[in-house]
Design a protein around this motif. Structure first.
Motif, PDB file in Angstrom:
ATOM      1  N   ILE A   9       0.678  -1.041   0.046  1.00  0.00           N
ATOM      2  CA  ILE A   9       0.017   0.105   0.024  1.00  0.00           C
ATOM      3  C   ILE A   9       1.062   1.244  -0.065  1.00  0.00           C
ATOM      4  O   ILE A   9       0.527   2.068  -0.895  1.00  0.00           O
ATOM      5  CB  ILE A   9      -1.224  -0.056   1.193  1.00  0.00           C
ATOM      6  N   PRO A  10       1.892   1.248   0.929  1.00  0.00           N
ATOM      7  CA  PRO A  10       2.849   2.519   0.510  1.00  0.00           C
ATOM      8  C   PRO A  10       3.360   2.887  -0.684  1.00  0.00           C
ATOM      9  O   PRO A  10       3.516   3.894  -1.095  1.00  0.00           O
ATOM     10  CB  PRO A  10       3.987   2.450   1.767  1.00  0.00           C
ATOM     11  N   TYR A  11       3.820   1.722  -1.223  1.00  0.00           N
ATOM     12  CA  TYR A  11       4.381   2.022  -2.467  1.00  0.00           C
ATOM     13  C   TYR A  11       3.400   2.406  -3.464  1.00  0.00           C
ATOM     14  O   TYR A  11       3.613   3.221  -4.478  1.00  0.00           O
ATOM     15  CB  TYR A  11       5.024   0.629  -2.968  1.00  0.00           C
ATOM     16  N   GLY A  12       2.141   1.722  -3.520  1.00  0.00           N
ATOM     17  CA  GLY A  12       1.140   2.329  -4.463  1.00  0.00           C
ATOM     18  C   GLY A  12       0.798   3.586  -4.212  1.00  0.00           C
ATOM     19  O   GLY A  12       0.311   4.665  -4.980  1.00  0.00           O
ATOM     20  N   ILE A  13       0.726   4.337  -3.016  1.00  0.00           N
ATOM     21  CA  ILE A  13       0.399   5.616  -2.618  1.00  0.00           C
ATOM     22  C   ILE A  13       1.598   6.552  -2.943  1.00  0.00           C
ATOM     23  O   ILE A  13       1.256   7.629  -3.628  1.00  0.00           O
ATOM     24  CB  ILE A  13       0.131   5.851  -0.958  1.00  0.00           C
ATOM     25  N   MET A  14       2.659   6.117  -2.949  1.00  0.00           N
ATOM     26  CA  MET A  14       3.846   6.890  -3.575  1.00  0.00           C
ATOM     27  C   MET A  14       3.984   7.043  -5.079  1.00  0.00           C
ATOM     28  O   MET A  14       4.107   8.250  -5.510  1.00  0.00           O
ATOM     29  CB  MET A  14       5.341   6.319  -3.125  1.00  0.00           C
ATOM     30  N   ALA A  16       1.291   6.781  -7.040  1.00  0.00           N
ATOM     31  CA  ALA A  16       0.156   7.607  -7.048  1.00  0.00           C
ATOM     32  C   ALA A  16       0.310   9.167  -7.052  1.00  0.00           C
ATOM     33  O   ALA A  16       0.032   9.971  -7.830  1.00  0.00           O
ATOM     34  CB  ALA A  16      -1.004   7.141  -6.368  1.00  0.00           C
ATOM     35  N   MET A  17       1.099   9.457  -5.961  1.00  0.00           N
ATOM     36  CA  MET A  17       1.375  10.839  -5.583  1.00  0.00           C
ATOM     37  C   MET A  17       2.270  11.409  -6.596  1.00  0.00           C
ATOM     38  O   MET A  17       2.266  12.431  -7.165  1.00  0.00           O
ATOM     39  CB  MET A  17       2.063  11.037  -4.230  1.00  0.00           C
TER      40      MET A  17
END
Length: 86
Positions: A9-14, A16-17
């Motif tokens: 999840i943190p990698y996906g958020i990064m 996406a940002m």
């Protein structure tokens, strides 16, 4: 052994940002160019002409077909002169 999806999840958020910020910066650059593509390797002559276009039209990349300069353009000098003595 599978990797739990919570760790990704943190990698996906990064990712996406980075995508959102890159798209936002590209849109801002596109809007600043007056809807035209941005210019690369601009030399002094191009900067001078782009500054003239900005003073004539209000946009950095704007051009006009009007043969007469707008009112007040004769006093709109791009050169900055310093005041040495009051």
């Amino acid at each position: 052994m599978p990797v739990p999806f919570e760790t990704l999840i943190p990698y996906g958020i990064m990712i996406a940002m980075f995508g959102v910020s890159g798209a936002g910066l590209a849109k801002i650059k596109h809007m600043q160019s007056g809807g035209k593509r941005s210019r690369h390797s601009v030399d002094q002559w191009d900067r001078q002409m782009m500054d003239r276009d900005r003073r004539l039209t209000g946009y950095l990349r704007g051009q006009t077909d009007n043969t007469a300069a707008p009112a007040g353009f004769e006093l709109n000098n791009p050169w900055r002169v310093e005041k040495r003595f009051s």
